[in-house]
Design a protein around this motif. Structure first.
Motif, PDB file in Angstrom:
ATOM      1  N   UNK A  77       0.836  -1.207   0.000  1.00  0.00           N
ATOM      2  CA  UNK A  77       0.000   0.000   0.000  1.00  0.00           C
ATOM      3  C   UNK A  77       0.867   1.252   0.000  1.00  0.00           C
ATOM      4  N   UNK A  78       1.881   1.246   0.870  1.00  0.00           N
ATOM      5  CA  UNK A  78       2.777   2.401   0.944  1.00  0.00           C
ATOM      6  C   UNK A  78       3.591   2.544  -0.335  1.00  0.00           C
ATOM      7  N   UNK A  79       4.048   1.426  -0.890  1.00  0.00           N
ATOM      8  CA  UNK A  79       4.835   1.465  -2.123  1.00  0.00           C
ATOM      9  C   UNK A  79       4.003   2.032  -3.276  1.00  0.00           C
TER      10      UNK A  79
ATOM     11  N   UNK B 261       4.536   5.430  -5.616  1.00  0.00           N
ATOM     12  CA  UNK B 261       4.563   5.400  -7.081  1.00  0.00           C
ATOM     13  C   UNK B 261       3.534   6.357  -7.671  1.00  0.00           C
ATOM     14  N   UNK B 262       2.335   6.402  -7.093  1.00  0.00           N
ATOM     15  CA  UNK B 262       1.298   7.312  -7.596  1.00  0.00           C
ATOM     16  C   UNK B 262       1.678   8.769  -7.345  1.00  0.00           C
ATOM     17  N   UNK B 263       2.400   9.012  -6.250  1.00  0.00           N
ATOM     18  CA  UNK B 263       2.884  10.373  -5.997  1.00  0.00           C
ATOM     19  C   UNK B 263       3.862  10.809  -7.083  1.00  0.00           C
ATOM     20  N   UNK B 264       4.754   9.898  -7.478  1.00  0.00           N
ATOM     21  CA  UNK B 264       5.700  10.209  -8.549  1.00  0.00           C
ATOM     22  C   UNK B 264       4.976  10.493  -9.864  1.00  0.00           C
ATOM     23  N   UNK B 265       3.842   9.835 -10.062  1.00  0.00           N
ATOM     24  CA  UNK B 265       3.079  10.013 -11.300  1.00  0.00           C
ATOM     25  C   UNK B 265       1.975  11.060 -11.143  1.00  0.00           C
ATOM     26  N   UNK B 266       2.015  11.821 -10.064  1.00  0.00           N
ATOM     27  CA  UNK B 266       0.933  12.757  -9.757  1.00  0.00           C
ATOM     28  C   UNK B 266       0.637  13.747 -10.856  1.00  0.00           C
ATOM     29  N   UNK B 267       1.669  14.352 -11.425  1.00  0.00           N
ATOM     30  CA  UNK B 267       1.460  15.350 -12.479  1.00  0.00           C
ATOM     31  C   UNK B 267       0.793  14.708 -13.696  1.00  0.00           C
TER      32      UNK B 267
ATOM     33  N   UNK C  87      12.622  -1.581  -6.015  1.00  0.00           N
ATOM     34  CA  UNK C  87      12.271  -2.221  -7.292  1.00  0.00           C
ATOM     35  C   UNK C  87      10.764  -2.411  -7.414  1.00  0.00           C
ATOM     36  N   UNK C  88      10.078  -2.737  -6.314  1.00  0.00           N
ATOM     37  CA  UNK C  88       8.626  -2.888  -6.381  1.00  0.00           C
ATOM     38  C   UNK C  88       7.954  -1.546  -6.664  1.00  0.00           C
ATOM     39  N   UNK C  89       8.519  -0.478  -6.160  1.00  0.00           N
ATOM     40  CA  UNK C  89       8.007   0.855  -6.490  1.00  0.00           C
ATOM     41  C   UNK C  89       8.170   1.124  -7.982  1.00  0.00           C
ATOM     42  N   UNK C  90       9.319   0.757  -8.523  1.00  0.00           N
ATOM     43  CA  UNK C  90       9.540   0.919  -9.963  1.00  0.00           C
ATOM     44  C   UNK C  90       8.564   0.058 -10.757  1.00  0.00           C
ATOM     45  N   UNK C  91       8.256  -1.138 -10.262  1.00  0.00           N
ATOM     46  CA  UNK C  91       7.308  -2.029 -10.923  1.00  0.00           C
ATOM     47  C   UNK C  91       5.932  -1.376 -11.017  1.00  0.00           C
ATOM     48  N   UNK C  92       5.429  -0.880  -9.888  1.00  0.00           N
ATOM     49  CA  UNK C  92       4.120  -0.216  -9.889  1.00  0.00           C
ATOM     50  C   UNK C  92       4.127   1.021 -10.785  1.00  0.00           C
ATOM     51  N   UNK C  93       5.177   1.790 -10.690  1.00  0.00           N
ATOM     52  CA  UNK C  93       5.244   3.030 -11.461  1.00  0.00           C
ATOM     53  C   UNK C  93       5.204   2.739 -12.958  1.00  0.00           C
ATOM     54  N   UNK C  94       5.943   1.730 -13.392  1.00  0.00           N
ATOM     55  CA  UNK C  94       5.967   1.401 -14.820  1.00  0.00           C
ATOM     56  C   UNK C  94       4.617   0.858 -15.291  1.00  0.00           C
ATOM     57  N   UNK C  95       3.981  -0.018 -14.472  1.00  0.00           N
ATOM     58  CA  UNK C  95       2.715  -0.610 -14.891  1.00  0.00           C
ATOM     59  C   UNK C  95       1.605   0.441 -14.957  1.00  0.00           C
ATOM     60  N   UNK C  96       1.536   1.317 -13.951  1.00  0.00           N
ATOM     61  CA  UNK C  96       0.514   2.360 -13.971  1.00  0.00           C
ATOM     62  C   UNK C  96       0.788   3.353 -15.089  1.00  0.00           C
TER      63      UNK C  96
END
Length: 397
Positions: A250-252, A256-262, A285-294
């Motif tokens: 959940x935190x990860x 990731x969504x914060x990084x993609x906020x804009x 790495x799991x943060x990078x995984x979520x960020x890339x998939x979203x």
């Protein structure tokens, strides 16, 4: 086996024949018929016992070559009793005469005693042989196990040597990737810098085509630099990852969504999430995984407002984390290609990207002993699912 037991059968028949002959002789000599009958029964039952044992031997654990030993012991018992009777008859101090019944009983006891001794000894020999055979079999098994162990040790040594070679190779590849990244980035930065400088100093003298060409060149250099960075990150998934630890997904995902906020705000995307579990893994790495998939879901949303849903489901001993969108989807024939490095299904003009994002996600999933799969049809969106190991909750204090 049956033919060997005839030694004992023959003794049984002989004993019965002797019993019948002696009884007939007694009756013929004027003896009592009842006594003759009793004597026949006493000695004849012994013969019947021998006939039974002769048949039983073939079904016992006694080996066939020992049947003769049983018969010899039975004859030895008879011989001992005969010797006793002879010595008893010759003894001058004992005038008592042996009757035929007494002799029959004595011979029966001797033969049965010999039979028992023979069976006991033959059983002991058979068991000893069986133990020896088992020991021999165990020794052969042990020899084979030792050979297998030697082979396994050799294989292990070869594997260890291969692992060392792979580690050395990976280290050299990482050094090469780092050097190549640095050597490539410097010229790219220099190209971009000089092109910008050229535009600033001589912008008034350049026509529209020249300015467009400069923009194309700068854009290409910038994209090339991003590709080099992504490729370097892809090469370091195994070697530069952090140690595994309990990770709150959940935190990860929030990070990731914060990084993609804009980007989420620009596309007016609707992101919905379910409660996610704790897993064992590399948080970065799991943060990078979520960020890339979203990010991938936002990029391929089509003309509609992006809608992305992140869910979790327990599948066996793993957690299946799914990222589902309602975008343009992927043709089943192309679904393997999207995980290949630099293999793009769309042009740069249609969709931005380096073609490494999903390959990086798959590499991260593999490092976490999991898999990354896609389920999609053209025009019906796509669902990317990754399997991750759970973390057992610590007991309450």
């Amino acid at each position: 086996m049956v033919s060997r037991s005839r030694y004992v059968h023959v003794l049984g028949v002989l004993i019965i024949a002797v019993a019948a002959a002696q009884s007939l002789l007694k009756v013929a000599g004027g003896g009592s018929s009842l006594e003759a009958l009793i004597d026949f029964v006493l000695l004849g039952l012994t013969g019947v016992l021998f006939l039974y044992v002769g048949s039983w031997l073939s079904e016992s654990e006694i080996e066939p070559d020992l049947y003769r030993r049983v018969a010899m012991w039975s004859l030895a018992g008879v011989g001992v009793m005969l010797a006793f009777l002879v010595l008893r008859a010759l003894h001058p101090g004992i005038p008592t005469e042996f009757t035929f019944g007494t002799r029959a009983v004595a011979l029966a006891i001797g033969s049965v005693a010999g039979l028992g001794i023979g069976i006991h000894e033959s059983r002991a020999i058979s068991r000893e042989r069986e133990i020896e055979q088992r020991n021999d079999a165990l020794e052969r098994v042990q020899d084979r196990l030792e050979e297998r162990n030697d082979e396994l040790r050799e294989t292990q040594q070869e594997l260890e040597a291969t692992v060392r070679e792979l580690e050395a190779s990976n280290e050299r590849l990482e050094q090469f990737a780092s050097a190549a990244s640095h050597d490539l980035q410097e010229p790219l930065r220099m190209i971009s810098s000089y092109l910008r400088l050229l535009e600033e100093r001589y912008g008034d003298e350049l026509d529209a085509d020249a300015e467009e060409f400069i923009e194309f060149a700068v854009d290409g250099a910038d994209r090339m630099q991003v590709m080099v960075d992504d490729l370097l990150e892809y090469s370091r998934v195994e070697t530069r990852g952090d140690p595994f630890e309990p990770v709150d997904l959940d935190a990860v995902l929030d990070d990731a969504l914060t990084d993609l906020g804009v980007r989420i705000e620009e596309t007016d995307a609707e992101i919905t999430t379910e409660e996610l579990p704790r897993v064992a893994g590399d948080r970065s790495q799991l943060r990078q995984l979520f960020q890339n998939l979203v990010s991938n879901a936002l990029e391929y949303s089509g003309d509609e407002r992006p809608r992305v849903h992140v869910s979790a489901e327990r599948v066996g001993d793993r957690w299946e984390i799914a990222v589902r969108d309602e975008g343009i989807g992927i043709d089943p024939e192309d679904q393997d290609r999207i995980f290949e490095v630099f293999d793009r299904l769309h042009t740069q003009a249609d969709h931005e990207g380096t073609g490494i994002g999903l390959a990086l996600c798959q590499r991260i999933a593999e490092r976490h002993d999991g898999t990354l799969e896609v389920d999609s049809e053209p025009g019906e969106g796509a669902t990317f699912s990754v399997l991750l190991r759970p973390v057992e909750e610590a007991p309450a204090e």
